[in-house]
Design a protein around this motif. Sequence first.
Motif, short mmCIF file in Angstrom:
data_model
loop_
_atom_site.label_atom_id
_atom_site.label_comp_id
_atom_site.label_asym_id
_atom_site.label_seq_id
_atom_site.Cartn_x
_atom_site.Cartn_y
_atom_site.Cartn_z
N ASP A 252 0.83 -1.20 0.00
CA ASP A 252 0.00 0.00 0.00
C ASP A 252 0.87 1.26 0.00
N ILE A 253 1.94 1.25 0.80
CA ILE A 253 2.86 2.38 0.83
C ILE A 253 3.54 2.54 -0.53
N HIS A 254 3.92 1.42 -1.12
CA HIS A 254 4.55 1.45 -2.45
C HIS A 254 3.63 2.13 -3.45
N ARG A 255 2.37 1.75 -3.46
CA ARG A 255 1.41 2.34 -4.41
C ARG A 255 1.21 3.83 -4.13
N ALA A 256 1.23 4.22 -2.87
CA ALA A 256 1.09 5.64 -2.53
C ALA A 256 2.28 6.45 -3.03
N PHE A 257 3.48 5.88 -2.94
CA PHE A 257 4.67 6.54 -3.48
C PHE A 257 4.55 6.69 -5.00
N VAL A 258 4.13 5.63 -5.68
CA VAL A 258 4.01 5.67 -7.13
C VAL A 258 3.00 6.74 -7.54
N ALA A 259 1.87 6.83 -6.82
CA ALA A 259 0.85 7.82 -7.15
C ALA A 259 1.39 9.24 -7.02
N ARG A 260 2.36 9.44 -6.15
CA ARG A 260 2.96 10.76 -5.95
C ARG A 260 4.28 10.92 -6.71
N ASN A 261 4.63 9.94 -7.52
CA ASN A 261 5.87 9.96 -8.31
C ASN A 261 7.11 10.08 -7.42
N LEU A 262 7.09 9.43 -6.28
CA LEU A 262 8.21 9.46 -5.34
C LEU A 262 9.04 8.19 -5.48
N SER A 263 10.36 8.36 -5.53
CA SER A 263 11.26 7.22 -5.60
C SER A 263 12.51 7.51 -4.76
N PRO A 264 12.72 6.78 -3.66
CA PRO A 264 13.87 7.01 -2.79
C PRO A 264 15.13 6.33 -3.31
N GLY A 265 15.64 6.84 -4.42
CA GLY A 265 16.80 6.21 -5.05
C GLY A 265 18.04 6.24 -4.19
N GLY A 266 18.20 7.30 -3.38
CA GLY A 266 19.35 7.33 -2.48
C GLY A 266 19.30 6.23 -1.45
N SER A 267 18.12 5.95 -0.93
CA SER A 267 17.97 4.86 0.04
C SER A 267 18.23 3.51 -0.62
N ALA A 268 17.84 3.37 -1.89
CA ALA A 268 18.13 2.13 -2.62
C ALA A 268 19.63 1.92 -2.75
N ASP A 269 20.37 2.98 -3.08
CA ASP A 269 21.83 2.86 -3.18
C ASP A 269 22.43 2.50 -1.83
N LEU A 270 21.95 3.12 -0.76
CA LEU A 270 22.47 2.82 0.58
C LEU A 270 22.16 1.38 0.99
N LEU A 271 21.01 0.87 0.57
CA LEU A 271 20.68 -0.53 0.84
C LEU A 271 21.69 -1.45 0.16
N ALA A 272 22.00 -1.20 -1.11
CA ALA A 272 22.99 -2.02 -1.82
C ALA A 272 24.35 -1.94 -1.13
N MET A 273 24.74 -0.74 -0.69
CA MET A 273 26.01 -0.58 0.01
C MET A 273 26.02 -1.36 1.33
N ALA A 274 24.90 -1.34 2.04
CA ALA A 274 24.81 -2.09 3.29
C ALA A 274 24.96 -3.59 3.05
N LEU A 275 24.34 -4.08 1.99
CA LEU A 275 24.46 -5.50 1.66
C LEU A 275 25.91 -5.85 1.34
N PHE A 276 26.59 -4.95 0.62
CA PHE A 276 27.99 -5.17 0.28
C PHE A 276 28.86 -5.18 1.53
N ILE A 277 28.71 -4.19 2.38
CA ILE A 277 29.51 -4.11 3.60
C ILE A 277 29.22 -5.30 4.51
N ASP A 278 27.96 -5.68 4.61
CA ASP A 278 27.61 -6.83 5.43
C ASP A 278 28.37 -8.07 5.02
N ARG A 279 28.48 -8.30 3.72
CA ARG A 279 29.18 -9.49 3.24
C ARG A 279 30.71 -9.36 3.34
N MET A 280 31.20 -8.14 3.18
CA MET A 280 32.65 -7.94 3.24
C MET A 280 33.18 -7.91 4.67
#
Length: 282
Positions: A252-280
Motif C-alpha cells: 500500500d505504501i509502495h502504491r502511494a509513493f508511485v501515485a505521488r511519483n516518489l522514488s527514494p533512489g538514495g535509500s536504494a543505493d544505501l541498501l545495496a552498500m549495506a548488503l555489500f559491507i555486510d558481506r565484506m
Amino acid sequence: MNAALKWQSQPRRESDAEQIGQLASLCLKLEVATYPKPGLVSHLDNGAHADMDAALLYLSADTLAPFFGDLAAAGAEGAGMNRLRAIGVAAERAMMAATSGVNTHRGAIFGLGLLCAAAGYRGALGIRKSLGELVSQRWGDAILSGPVSLRSHGSVAARSHGAGGARAEAAGGFRSVYDIALPALYAARTLAPHDEEAVRVQTCMTLIAEVTDTNLLHRGGAEGLRFAQASASAFLATGGVGSFRWRERAADIHRAFVARNLSPGGSADLLAMALFIDRMER
C-alpha cells in the motif's frame, strides 16, 4: 533469478578484485529483487519509473561489475581519487551506453565504487578497519574538494534544500550505512530469520524513514520527503516485517509513493552498500 543472486566463492583463478566487483554487482541485483520497496523498481513492477525496469537494472549491474573490479584493483594499488574518478567516469559511460542513456546506477557507481576501492585497499594491506572508515581517511578530503556535478538531480536537490548528499555521506564514512542501515539489517534478521527479502524491505524502510534522500527531495520537495519519511516510520512503528500482513501494508505504501511519483533512489543505493559491507565485513 534466485540462483543467480546467491553469493558463492569464485574459483581461485579469479582475482580478489574481480570477486569484489562481482559482489558489488550482485548487491545491486539484490536491491532490485526486493518487493515491496516504496516507489522503487523491483522484479515485480517499475515503481515510479517510466524509463526503466528490472531487466534494465540487471543489465546495468552486469555492465558495471568489471568497473567495480577495476576500482578494487586500483584501491589495492593505493590509487588516489583522480584515478578512482577516471574509472568511475568510464563506468558511467559504459552504463549509459548499455541502457541507451538511462541513469540506472550513477549514485551507486560513486558510493559502491568507493567501497570497492576500500575493499581492495584493505585486502592488499591486510588491515581490519571498516570500509567506511577507510574511504573517509583515504579519500574524504578529495571527495569534498573534487568537481561537483551541477546538473545531477541529487546535487540540485542538495543545494536547494541544504542536504549533504552523496559526497558528504561518502566523505563522512557512510554513516547512514553504519549507523542506520546495518543495525536495521541485523535487527530485521531476528524478525524474519528465514526471509532475506523481508530483511531488505525492513532495512530499506528504515533508511527512507531516517535519511534525507535527495532523490525524494528532487521528485517531491520537502513535502514529498516528509510524506515518505512519515509513511516508512508508520510502517516500522507497527512492527515492520514482524507484523501480521506486513507485505500488504508495504505494498500500500509502495502504491502511494508511485501515485505521488516518489522514488527514494538514495535509500536504494544505501541498501545495496549495506548488503555489500555486510558481506565484506561480516
